[in-house]
Design an enzyme around this catalytic site. Structure first.
Site, mmCIF file in Angstrom:
data_model
loop_
_atom_site.group_PDB
_atom_site.id
_atom_site.type_symbol
_atom_site.label_atom_id
_atom_site.label_comp_id
_atom_site.label_asym_id
_atom_site.label_seq_id
_atom_site.Cartn_x
_atom_site.Cartn_y
_atom_site.Cartn_z
ATOM 1 N N SER A 97 4.518 -0.134 -1.096
ATOM 2 C CA SER A 97 5.367 0.006 -0.039
ATOM 3 C C SER A 97 5.344 -1.775 0.283
ATOM 4 O O SER A 97 6.047 -1.960 1.159
ATOM 5 C CB SER A 97 4.951 0.796 0.999
ATOM 6 O OG SER A 97 3.322 0.857 1.049
ATOM 7 N N HIS B 248 10.467 3.779 -3.729
ATOM 8 C CA HIS B 248 9.524 3.918 -2.701
ATOM 9 C C HIS B 248 9.779 5.169 -1.757
ATOM 10 O O HIS B 248 10.787 5.271 -1.088
ATOM 11 C CB HIS B 248 9.818 2.710 -1.754
ATOM 12 C CG HIS B 248 8.986 2.625 -0.527
ATOM 13 N ND1 HIS B 248 9.092 2.022 0.611
ATOM 14 C CD2 HIS B 248 7.517 2.977 -0.407
ATOM 15 C CE1 HIS B 248 8.460 2.075 1.446
ATOM 16 N NE2 HIS B 248 7.335 2.566 0.990
ATOM 17 N N GLU C 54 13.725 4.587 -1.375
ATOM 18 C CA GLU C 54 14.284 3.080 -1.676
ATOM 19 C C GLU C 54 13.982 2.768 -3.141
ATOM 20 O O GLU C 54 12.945 2.823 -3.551
ATOM 21 C CB GLU C 54 13.528 1.782 -0.890
ATOM 22 C CG GLU C 54 13.628 2.245 0.832
ATOM 23 C CD GLU C 54 13.111 1.356 1.627
ATOM 24 O OE1 GLU C 54 13.462 0.980 2.769
ATOM 25 O OE2 GLU C 54 12.035 0.631 0.991
ATOM 26 N N ASN D 110 10.505 -1.365 5.865
ATOM 27 C CA ASN D 110 9.524 -1.716 6.675
ATOM 28 C C ASN D 110 9.744 -2.966 7.254
ATOM 29 O O ASN D 110 8.977 -3.510 7.985
ATOM 30 C CB ASN D 110 8.473 -1.762 5.636
ATOM 31 C CG ASN D 110 7.739 -0.328 5.591
ATOM 32 O OD1 ASN D 110 7.442 0.245 6.515
ATOM 33 N ND2 ASN D 110 6.851 -0.179 4.546
HETATM 34 N N1 LIG Z 1 0.584 6.930 2.430
HETATM 35 C C1 LIG Z 1 1.849 6.364 2.927
HETATM 36 O O1 LIG Z 1 2.230 6.798 3.960
HETATM 37 C C2 LIG Z 1 2.753 5.577 1.744
HETATM 38 C C3 LIG Z 1 3.962 5.710 1.924
HETATM 39 C C4 LIG Z 1 4.800 5.008 0.786
HETATM 40 C C5 LIG Z 1 4.179 4.331 -0.236
HETATM 41 N N2 LIG Z 1 2.809 4.303 -0.119
HETATM 42 C C6 LIG Z 1 2.207 3.708 -1.389
HETATM 43 O O2 LIG Z 1 1.922 4.543 -2.484
HETATM 44 C C7 LIG Z 1 0.549 4.203 -2.967
HETATM 45 C C8 LIG Z 1 -0.384 5.225 -2.763
HETATM 46 O O3 LIG Z 1 -0.803 5.381 -1.510
HETATM 47 P P1 LIG Z 1 -1.606 6.596 -0.887
HETATM 48 O O4 LIG Z 1 -1.368 6.678 0.649
HETATM 49 O O5 LIG Z 1 -1.025 7.913 -1.739
HETATM 50 O O6 LIG Z 1 -3.057 6.692 -1.262
HETATM 51 P P2 LIG Z 1 -4.312 7.209 -1.433
HETATM 52 O O7 LIG Z 1 -5.495 6.630 -1.304
HETATM 53 O O8 LIG Z 1 -4.050 8.491 -0.765
HETATM 54 O O9 LIG Z 1 -4.413 7.628 -3.187
HETATM 55 C C9 LIG Z 1 -4.227 6.596 -3.874
HETATM 56 C C10 LIG Z 1 -4.914 7.486 -5.221
HETATM 57 O O10 LIG Z 1 -4.926 6.652 -6.321
HETATM 58 C C11 LIG Z 1 -6.032 6.601 -6.872
HETATM 59 N N3 LIG Z 1 -6.289 5.389 -8.021
HETATM 60 C C12 LIG Z 1 -6.625 4.190 -7.613
HETATM 61 N N4 LIG Z 1 -6.635 3.199 -8.381
HETATM 62 C C13 LIG Z 1 -6.235 4.148 -9.681
HETATM 63 C C14 LIG Z 1 -5.978 3.501 -10.943
HETATM 64 N N5 LIG Z 1 -6.345 2.255 -11.427
HETATM 65 N N6 LIG Z 1 -5.519 4.625 -11.761
HETATM 66 C C15 LIG Z 1 -5.245 6.068 -11.472
HETATM 67 N N7 LIG Z 1 -5.529 6.197 -10.091
HETATM 68 C C16 LIG Z 1 -5.972 5.315 -9.284
HETATM 69 C C17 LIG Z 1 -7.149 6.908 -6.059
HETATM 70 O O11 LIG Z 1 -8.292 7.385 -6.885
HETATM 71 C C18 LIG Z 1 -6.607 7.758 -5.240
HETATM 72 O O12 LIG Z 1 -6.588 9.323 -5.447
HETATM 73 C C19 LIG Z 1 0.233 2.833 -2.553
HETATM 74 O O13 LIG Z 1 0.847 1.715 -3.300
HETATM 75 C C20 LIG Z 1 0.779 2.891 -1.036
HETATM 76 O O14 LIG Z 1 1.239 1.640 -0.460
HETATM 77 C C21 LIG Z 1 2.050 4.799 0.903
#
Ligand SMILES: NC(=O)c1ccc[n+]([C@@H]2O[C@H](COP(=O)([O-])OP(=O)(O)OC[C@H]3O[C@@H](n4cnc5c(N)ncnc54)[C@H](O)[C@@H]3O)[C@@H](O)[C@H]2O)c1
Length: 508
Positions: free
Chosen positions: A123, A144, A156, A194
């Site tokens: 994001s 995204h 996006e 954002n």
């Molecule tokens: N949560 C939101 O609202 C949101 C919205 C849009 C985008 N994002 C983006 O999505 C991505 C994930 O966010 P999230 O909220 O799902 O995070 P989260 O913490 O819920 O999940 C991340 C997962 O990735 C795993 N992980 C970490 N490093 C790893 C690797 N090298 N290989 C494989 N697995 C790995 C972790 O164990 C975890 O289960 C981020 O880039 C975040 O910025 C989040």
């Protein structure tokens, strides 16, 4: 259409909140889906969670049960990255760190075929930076999704410097085939939503800092006058004050500390105090069981004024006229006056805010009994009207203005006399940011409006709203705010060009 064939396997890396949601979307679209996470058991656990969710949705007839059963059967956990060798698309949703993402994609390049597309759900990290170390950065783009991914339609599609047009097109078409409403954007800080949404939070928080309103009244004005689904305080409580503050800080830093993105001291204090919002049980509001619901501060009931007059044919004057007529309240319909007044209630003169305070306007007009009204999404159906009185306004005039608005069926929210009021200030800044974003080639005018309606549920796209109230009005409001507060409110070059030419930005 360059859609990824639904027979091709999709890999989702990261089985957290976003990864699980994206895997569900791809599986429901008919793809075999492989889920990988470095955390032991996380992928299997996420698949079990998706299974439960789909079962519940099927039992409520929200999704087709056969389709849901096929989707659950199509989801498989991967033990190692090598299991992803046959995928047609990999969507990464791991921790939000550039080094982790770059390392992961570099490892993937040695495993997947050269035709496999790579997408990141980041994001905030530039897609260009994530792709910089790849051997074939042209096949990487941003996809995204918004949280929760299965429910929110916006995706996006982000192109970095090296993203090939056919990669972006395939990601776009695939998102569309998955039932989403994708928009295209260049990899710039905050992408579309954002970035363009920052003033919604930023201006609300500034109004709190200026003591213009309390949190519950601010939210009520945003909903009942501005037509927003949620106010800035309840929304940031839902998002998490820490999460929202971190996004604001990252956009501010990425734009080299431009004053319009300056983080809020009010929000920082909440974060410092652990009042992170719903998840902490307390943020702007108290979420403990039995805590009273936030209540706006509204004006006490005032008698109907003896003299009510409406001036000119502005949407606000017309709406007040229809509302008074419907309530059986007599009024005089008068021709427009040069000073732009909308209404008169006894000695009180009411104007739509133009970005000056009521106190300044009263001084400039030589008319102490001056009161200002805010912009509303639709003055014919709004439930609330903020009212700002000049400091020199006699109390009887405030009461008369309040009585007129109440006679028209409006809740009156008295606010402190700050320039631009609540909705006008917020919408002018949203429109300015949207115009700036489009003029910098980040996305199209249609896409910025679609992104803000679908990504954050705005009742109107900021450019459509700007067109409705007039670019010149937005420019006047910002020019007055700029005079009052400084650089934060500078109208962008695209807005000035629209005003001077009379031609909206998206018309060539
Ligand atoms: N949560 C939101 O609202 C949101 C919205 C849009 C985008 N994002 C983006 O999505 C991505 C994930 O966010 P999230 O909220 O799902 O995070 P989260 O913490 O819920 O999940 C991340 C997962 O990735 C795993 N992980 C970490 N490093 C790893 C690797 N090298 N290989 C494989 N697995 C790995 C972790 O164990 C975890 O289960 C981020 O880039 C975040 O910025 C989040």
């Amino acid at each position: 259409m360059a859609t990824l064939d639904s027979q091709r396997a999709v890999a989702v890396i990261g089985a957290g909140t976003m990864g699980a949601g994206i895997a569900q979307v791809a599986a429901m679209a008919g793809h075999p889906v492989i889920l990988y996470d470095t955390r032991e058991g996380a992928a299997a656990q996420a698949i079990a969670g998706i299974g439960k969710t789909l079962q519940t949705l099927a039992s409520r007839q929200k999704v087709d049960s056969a389709q849901a059963a096929r989707a659950v059967a199509a989801l498989k956990p991967a033990q190692t990255l090598a299991d992803l060798a046959d995928c047609g698309l990999v969507v990464e949703a791991i921790v939000e760190r550039l080094d982790a993402k770059a390392q992961l994609f570099a490892a993937l390049e040695d495993i997947v075929s050269p035709a496999c597309l790579l997408a990141t759900n980041t994001s905030s990290i530039p897609v260009t930076a994530i792709g910089a170390a790849l051997k074939h950065p042209g096949r990487l783009g941003g996809m995204h999704f918004f949280n929760p991914a299965p429910r929110l339609p916006l995706v996006e599609i982000i192109s970095g410097l090296d993203t090939r047009p056919d990669t972006a097109q395939c990601l776009f078409d695939t998102a569309f085939a998955w039932g989403k409403s994708p928009v295209r954007a260049r990899s710039t800080p905050g992408f579309i939503v954002n970035r363009v949404a920052r003033p919604f939070y930023g201006e609300g928080l500034r109004l709190l800092q200026e003591q213009a309103v309390d949190a519950a009244t601010l939210d009520y004005i945003a909903r009942a006058c501005g037509g927003f689904r949620m106010g800035p305080c309840e929304l940031t409580d839902l998002i998490g004050q820490d999460v929202n503050a971190a996004v604001s800080r990252s956009v501010w830093a990425a734009f080299h500390h431009a004053p319009r993105f300056e983080p809020s001291l009010v929000q920082q204090e909440l974060v410092d105090g652990g009042r992170l919002g719903r998840k902490a049980g307390r943020g702007f509001f108290d979420y403990a069981d039995g805590a009273p619901a936030p209540a706006p501060s509204l004006a006490a009931s005032q008698p109907r004024p003896d003299v009510i007059a409406l001036f000119g044919g502005s949407p606000l004057a017309q709406a007040l006229g229809s509302r008074l007529r419907a309530a059986g309240v007599p009024f005089q319909a008068c021709a427009e006056r040069g000073d732009g007044r909308v209404a008169q209630a006894d000695e009180a003169l009411l104007y739509l805010t133009d970005g000056r305070s009521a106190t300044q306007r009263a001084h400039d007009l030589g008319q102490p009994a001056t009161l200002l009204l805010d912009l509303s999404l639709d003055p014919a159906t709004a439930r609330c009207m903020p009212l700002a009185a000049a400091r020199q306004c006699p109390p009887a005039a405030v009461a008369a203005a309040t009585g007129l608005l109440q006679a028209a069926g409006l809740d009156v929210a008295p606010i402190r006399d700050v320039p631009g009021m609540v909705v006008m200030r917020t919408v002018a800044m949203l429109a300015n940011e949207a115009l700036d974003t489009v003029s910098q080639g980040v996305c199209s005018a249609a896409d910025v409006d679609q992104a803000m309606r679908l990504g954050v549920n705005y009742p109107l796209g900021p450019l459509a709203w700007c067109a409705r109230i007039g670019a010149d009005t937005v420019g006047t409001v910002l020019t007055h705010l700029h005079a009052a507060y400084g650089e934060r409110y500078l109208p962008c070059a695209a807005l000035k060009s629209s005003i001077y030419s009379g031609i909206p930005l998206h018309v060539a």
